[in-house]
Design an enzyme around this catalytic site. Structure first.
Site, PDB file in Angstrom:
ATOM      1  N   ASP A 112       9.802 -47.913  10.563  1.00  0.00           N
ATOM      2  CA  ASP A 112      11.116 -47.477  10.316  1.00  0.00           C
ATOM      3  C   ASP A 112      11.014 -46.749   8.841  1.00  0.00           C
ATOM      4  OD1 ASP A 112      13.636 -46.686   9.735  1.00  0.00           O
ATOM      5  OD2 ASP A 112      14.694 -48.624  10.705  1.00  0.00           O
TER       6      ASP A 112
ATOM      7  N   SER B   9     -21.708 -27.973  30.191  1.00  0.00           N
ATOM      8  CA  SER B   9     -22.283 -26.731  30.476  1.00  0.00           C
ATOM      9  C   SER B   9     -23.149 -26.736  31.816  1.00  0.00           C
ATOM     10  CB  SER B   9     -23.291 -26.247  29.339  1.00  0.00           C
ATOM     11  OG  SER B   9     -23.333 -24.863  29.416  1.00  0.00           O
TER      12      SER B   9
ATOM     13  N   ASP C 289      13.114 -32.291  -3.421  1.00  0.00           N
ATOM     14  CA  ASP C 289      12.540 -32.858  -2.170  1.00  0.00           C
ATOM     15  C   ASP C 289      12.881 -34.167  -1.854  1.00  0.00           C
ATOM     16  OD1 ASP C 289      11.030 -30.413  -2.730  1.00  0.00           O
ATOM     17  OD2 ASP C 289       9.400 -31.594  -3.437  1.00  0.00           O
TER      18      ASP C 289
END
Length: 474
Positions: free
Chosen positions: A437, A207, A448
């Site tokens: 992997d 700031s 799913d």
């Protein structure tokens, strides 16, 4: 080249510099925003705003507010010092530097000239195991003050802010020299006596403190015998930006203070959307917080005069959010102009709000978009382009709207879900050892596909008997 890469330090050197600069910057505030930050996280804005403001003032059993002496508050200033020391830095005292200016009990240095006496700075040293001084850090504090004199010091700093924007020509450029000319001379002499040069000095601030960083960079060739011309400069949320490449100016696009001035000049955009790119600035990092996400809050014009927008300016929000960008697995793929959405929602808002690129109060975003989740349970939604999405810690739900997205999961993964997965998407799994992997870990469960790593898993919702090729990195 990473988004915070600086000078010729390379990615790893730049990351180390950024981490040091952030540690120094956060220490300059001595955890002053601790109460607000914790209150915001627990309660948010909207209906939770009163509780957030009470936390900012009074703190609680888990935070310290701005009013000093509350007996049940933890000592967050002590925690600030411990965090600084953990980062490898130690405050340097006035006596060590041979400096005779005003210093408080914490070792904070105050501005030297009339009109600058509410400015504050910290000087720090980093040592090797043998006690040899390796580096010096200079941290400039933003608009605020110690808890005991917060109101009076903040008023003085606000006057400096106004003078930088509207006052005499070159006020912002000369600010650091006028406020701390003697201190900076003492630091340069102390550094030289210990065999250090300007390149061994890191200057940081947030700031108004960021304005001081840019000011010192501007003055560095002419003042203090040119000692600081090769110093490293990192400024957060600075309203000003010096010319050239000496300073790395980092800020949230939706921070009402960042880039508020055009270089160091006031213009009409200073009171509204100020999104002009500069050579030294990051340009499209968004703090996705409660204010940014809310349609109601955004009815009010975006402006430095609109107080709710200042939630994007908190030092703690920079410390947490920008550090997640630094540590992202996508870091090397981000450039200064990349669009990066950083999840900074409160706990109440996180449960129902999708983190995404809303492109509010800014120039149109172009190119790839990176979305970085928090440590909580995030809802993250990609856009129409090819997005790079990193959920982070927690149990995240990621939604794909276009395909061609890259989803990054860094262990531990939690219990994450991907809704709308498409064959053109990429799944990336990494842990501390590198890439994993995942194909041998995938199996169909109902409608799913679940990819499991021990207790952790990622579920591709509505994708049965999946056999994608995926992409791994490491």
């Amino acid at each position: 080249m990473g988004i915070f890469d600086y000078k010729n330090l390379g990615t790893e050197g730049s990351k180390a510099l950024f981490a040091d600069a952030m540690a120094i910057t956060l220490y300059t505030y001595h955890n002053l925003d601790n109460g607000f930050a914790v209150g915001y996280q627990h309660h948010g804005l909207g209906v939770g705003l009163p509780a957030t403001l009470v936390g900012a003032l009074l703190g609680g059993a888990d935070s310290q507010g701005v009013i000093p002496g509350i007996p049940w508050n933890p000592d967050s200033e002590k925690a600030a010092l411990e965090a600084l020391q953990h980062a490898g830095w130690t405050p340097l005292s006035a006596s060590t530097l041979g400096y005779a200016g005003k210093v408080d009990a914490r070792g904070t240095f105050f501005g030297e000239k009339a009109g600058y006496t509410t400015a504050q700075a910290e000087v720090l040293g980093k040592y090797d195991d043998a006690g040899r001084l390796l580096e010096i850090g200079i941290g400039f504090r933003g608009t605020s003050g110690p808890r005991e004199s917060l109101i009076s010091d903040s008023i003085g700093d606000l006057l400096s802010d106004l003078l930088a924007a509207l006052g005499p020509r070159d006020y912002a450029k000369n600010y650091a020299g006028e406020a701390f000319g003697g201190l900076l001379k003492a630091v340069a002499e102390y550094a030289g006596a210990h065999g250090l040069s300007g390149s061994d000095v890191l200057v940081s601030g947030h700031s108004l403190g960021g304005l001081a960083v840019n000011s010192l960079a501007e003055l560095s060739d002419q003042r203090w015998s040119g000692f600081y011309k090769d110093a490293n400069y990192v400024a957060y949320a600075s309203p000003t930006q010096s010319a050239g490449d000496k300073v790395l100016n980092i800020g949230y696009e939706n921070d009402p203070v960042f880039r508020a001035l055009d270089g160091s000049s006031f213009n009409l955009s200073s009171l509204g959307v100020h999104d002009k790119p500069h050579e030294s600035t990051t340009d499209n990092i968004v703090s996705f917080n409660d204010h940014y996400a809310s349609t109601l809050w955004n009815v009010l014009p975006f402006s430095i005069a609109n107080l709710p927008t200042w939630v994007s300016h908190l030092p703690s929000g920079y410390g947490d959010g920008m550090t997640r960008v630094l540590e992202s697995g996508f870091y090397d793929q981000m450039s200064r102009d990349s669009t990066v959405i950083v999840a900074n929602l409160s706990d109440p808002a996180r449960a129902t709000t999708w983190v995404q690129d809303l492109n509010r109060n800014a120039e149109p975003h172009k190119g790839n978009t990176f979305i970085i989740g928090s440590d909580g349970n995030d809802l993250i939604q990609g856009g129409k382009g090819a997005d790079f999405i990193e959920g982070g810690k927690g149990n995240d739900t990621l939604r794909d709207n276009s395909g061609h997205n890259t989803f990054l999961f860094s262990g531990p993964f939690g219990q994450d879900r991907v809704i709308g997965y498409q064959s053109s998407d990429k799944l990336v799994f990494t842990d501390v050892q590198g890439s994993l992997d995942y194909r041998e870990h995938a199996k169909a469960v109902g409608g799913d596909t679940v990819i499991s790593f021990g207790a952790d898993s990622v579920t591709l919702v509505g994708v049965s008997n999946w056999s994608g090729e995926g992409v791994v990195i490491g």
